[in-house]
Enzyme design. Structure first.
Site, PDB file in Angstrom:
ATOM      1  N   CYS A  31      23.409  56.625 -41.560  1.00 25.93           N
ATOM      2  CA  CYS A  31      24.897  57.517 -41.580  1.00 25.93           C
ATOM      3  C   CYS A  31      25.561  56.132 -42.034  1.00 25.93           C
ATOM      4  O   CYS A  31      26.814  57.272 -43.005  1.00 25.93           O
ATOM      5  CB  CYS A  31      25.349  57.723 -40.454  1.00 25.93           C
ATOM      6  SG  CYS A  31      24.143  59.133 -39.501  1.00 25.93           S
TER       7      CYS A  31
ATOM      8  N   GLN B  98      45.326  59.345 -31.360  1.00 26.28           N
ATOM      9  CA  GLN B  98      43.834  58.244 -31.402  1.00 26.28           C
ATOM     10  C   GLN B  98      42.614  58.671 -30.726  1.00 26.28           C
ATOM     11  O   GLN B  98      41.673  59.069 -29.485  1.00 26.28           O
ATOM     12  CB  GLN B  98      44.914  57.248 -30.832  1.00 26.28           C
ATOM     13  CG  GLN B  98      46.005  57.025 -31.618  1.00 26.28           C
ATOM     14  CD  GLN B  98      46.439  56.799 -32.772  1.00 26.28           C
ATOM     15  OE1 GLN B  98      45.625  56.064 -34.043  1.00 26.28           O
ATOM     16  NE2 GLN B  98      47.577  56.895 -33.845  1.00 26.28           N
TER      17      GLN B  98
ATOM     18  N   CYS C 154      47.323  54.011 -40.864  1.00 24.15           N
ATOM     19  CA  CYS C 154      45.968  53.924 -40.751  1.00 24.15           C
ATOM     20  C   CYS C 154      45.181  53.862 -42.241  1.00 24.15           C
ATOM     21  O   CYS C 154      43.955  53.568 -42.264  1.00 24.15           O
ATOM     22  CB  CYS C 154      45.152  54.916 -40.706  1.00 24.15           C
ATOM     23  SG  CYS C 154      45.773  56.980 -41.099  1.00 24.15           S
TER      24      CYS C 154
ATOM     25  N   ASP D  67      54.530  56.841 -38.181  1.00 22.54           N
ATOM     26  CA  ASP D  67      53.010  57.013 -38.056  1.00 22.54           C
ATOM     27  C   ASP D  67      52.718  58.066 -38.957  1.00 22.54           C
ATOM     28  O   ASP D  67      52.023  58.594 -38.168  1.00 22.54           O
ATOM     29  CB  ASP D  67      52.525  57.089 -36.202  1.00 22.54           C
ATOM     30  CG  ASP D  67      50.930  56.741 -36.209  1.00 22.54           C
ATOM     31  OD1 ASP D  67      50.362  56.282 -36.987  1.00 22.54           O
ATOM     32  OD2 ASP D  67      50.361  57.072 -34.881  1.00 22.54           O
TER      33      ASP D  67
END
Length: 414
Positions: free
Chosen positions: A68, A251, A372, A346
């Protein structure tokens, strides 16, 4: 033409890179120092014979994951793998002209992830298949185990098969089951169900609800709309027990979340008032509220409602003032942030450029960025540094293990 290549380095997207007279050749699955042989097409070597293996190569944990591409670096030893993630952060910052202390990457243990998204299809023989799409393909690779997920989540796969079965009666339905392990049980939100032809029938809904009950699910929802809730899914943030909204963001790993929260709180110690922007349901709000009063903001009204409900369960916290606000279209101004000595952000992968541009005009002495996406973090960091802030340090966090994905926490001081 078949070529023999030596891998010089690892690229930022996890491909081994060999330097040749005709330019770099990208070799997915190869490690630095390895010698490989195969046919190069358009600057890539997608299938190769391993002539000489690196001492850092190890057996893979999941052949399905390799197929994958969801864990493309599972064959790399922990030490060099984590150091590579640190190097990616350093190089990304350097492209914006930024230099700072970049700490060692914080590791996250296997078998700790609390959420997973599984595609569901029906095989030619009528069997329900759950899995991930193969690399560069729409073909579904069946997943029967998941070495990165909490064992309790893996144990729920049979229940997820039954839930998926209820939504696979329409040939165009391509459901995805977003399963989250919470303090009170499994929370499942289903997306991708065919709706243009009228949506799921009453019989389908009834079958799904029955499957949820038999599987012991805490809640089953469809595109964020609750179908049945046996128990309110709740998670713990700091001292609060927060009722998570259907389809809400969390998260992926509690261990990574704890590592981020620890650094966020440590950076704002000694302040009286903190702004927590893009706060979600309170991931950092509640730990922050143990040391300072918090002004929290997020675009999701349901997340803010969950945060407020969670505040009612906690004792001994400073005040929390939470509001729903689109921080991209209506960023908080210096006037709105009056009195905030520290600011935590964030944002999603797109970063927080519009909001970041407002921060130099505040009186905040500390800004903490949780990201991120190192690229958008570096872009936004440049704005703060140009305005007189110093990027004190950055900590990479390996929340999505064996992937190229990198989380980080960066601390700025005025």
């Amino acid at each position: 033409m078949t070529q023999t290549l030596t891998i010089a380095r690892m690229g930022h997207h996890g491909d081994g890179i060999a330097e040749t007279p005709n330019g770099p050749v990208f070799v997915p699955g190869a490690l630095p120092g390895e010698v490989v042989r195969g046919e190069v097409k358009d600057g890539r070597l997608d299938s190769f014979e391993l002539v000489e293996a690196s001492a850092d190569r190890r057996p893979i944990f999941s052949h399905a994951y390799a197929e994958c591409g969801v864990a493309p670096l599972q064959h790399w030893a922990d030490g060099p793998y984590l150091e590579w993630k640190r190097d990616v952060v350093i190089h990304t910052l350097s492209r914006e002209g930024l230099e700072t202390e970049v700490e060692a990457t914080v590791a996250t243990p296997p078998a700790s992830r609390r959420r997973i998204a599984l595609h569901a299809r029906r095989s030619p023989n009528g069997r329900v298949v759950l899995g991930f799409k193969a690399r560069r393909s729409w073909r579904l690779v069946e997943i029967t185990d998941c070495p990165v997920s909490d064992p309790a989540l893996v144990a729920a796969f049979p229940a997820l098969h039954k839930v998926a079965d209820a939504f696979l009666t329409h040939p165009k339905s391509a459901p995805t089951l977003h399963a989250t392990l919470t303090d009170t049980g499994l929370d499942v939100d289903v997306t991708g169900v065919e709706k243009r032809s009228g949506g799921p029938s009453a019989d389908q809904i009834a079958k799904a609800i029955t499957a949820a009950a038999e599987g012991g699910l805490a809640r089953l929802s469809l595109d964020g709309d609750t179908l049945v809730m046996e128990r309110q899914p709740r998670v713990t943030f700091g001292r609060a027990s927060v009722p998570i909204p259907a389809g809400g963001f969390l998260q992926a790993s509690p261990a990574a979340e704890a590592a981020m929260a620890e650094r966020v709180v440590a950076a704002v110690q000694g302040t009286k008032k903190v702004a927590d922007l893009f706060c979600g349901a309170g991931t950092f709000t509640f730990p922050l509220a143990e040391v300072a009063s918090v002004m929290a903001a997020d675009s999701s009204a349901s997340s803010i409602a969950a945060l407020k409900a969670g505040f009612a369960t906690a004792k001994g916290l400073k005040g929390i003032d939470a509001q729903a606000r689109d921080l991209f279209r209506r960023p908080l101004s210096p006037y709105d942030l009056k009195g905030c000595e520290a600011i935590v952000l964030d944002p999603p992968r797109a970063g927080a450029l519009e909001q970041t541009q407002q921060l130099p005009g505040t009186k905040a002495h500390t800004i903490v960025g949780v990201s991120c996406n190192p690229q958008t973090f570096a872009r936004d960091a440049r704005v703060l540094v140009d305005a007189g802030f110093r990027l004190e340090k950055v900590t990479p966090i390996d929340q999505f293990i064996w992937s190229t994905h990198i989380e980080l926490v960066g601390v700025f001081r005025r």
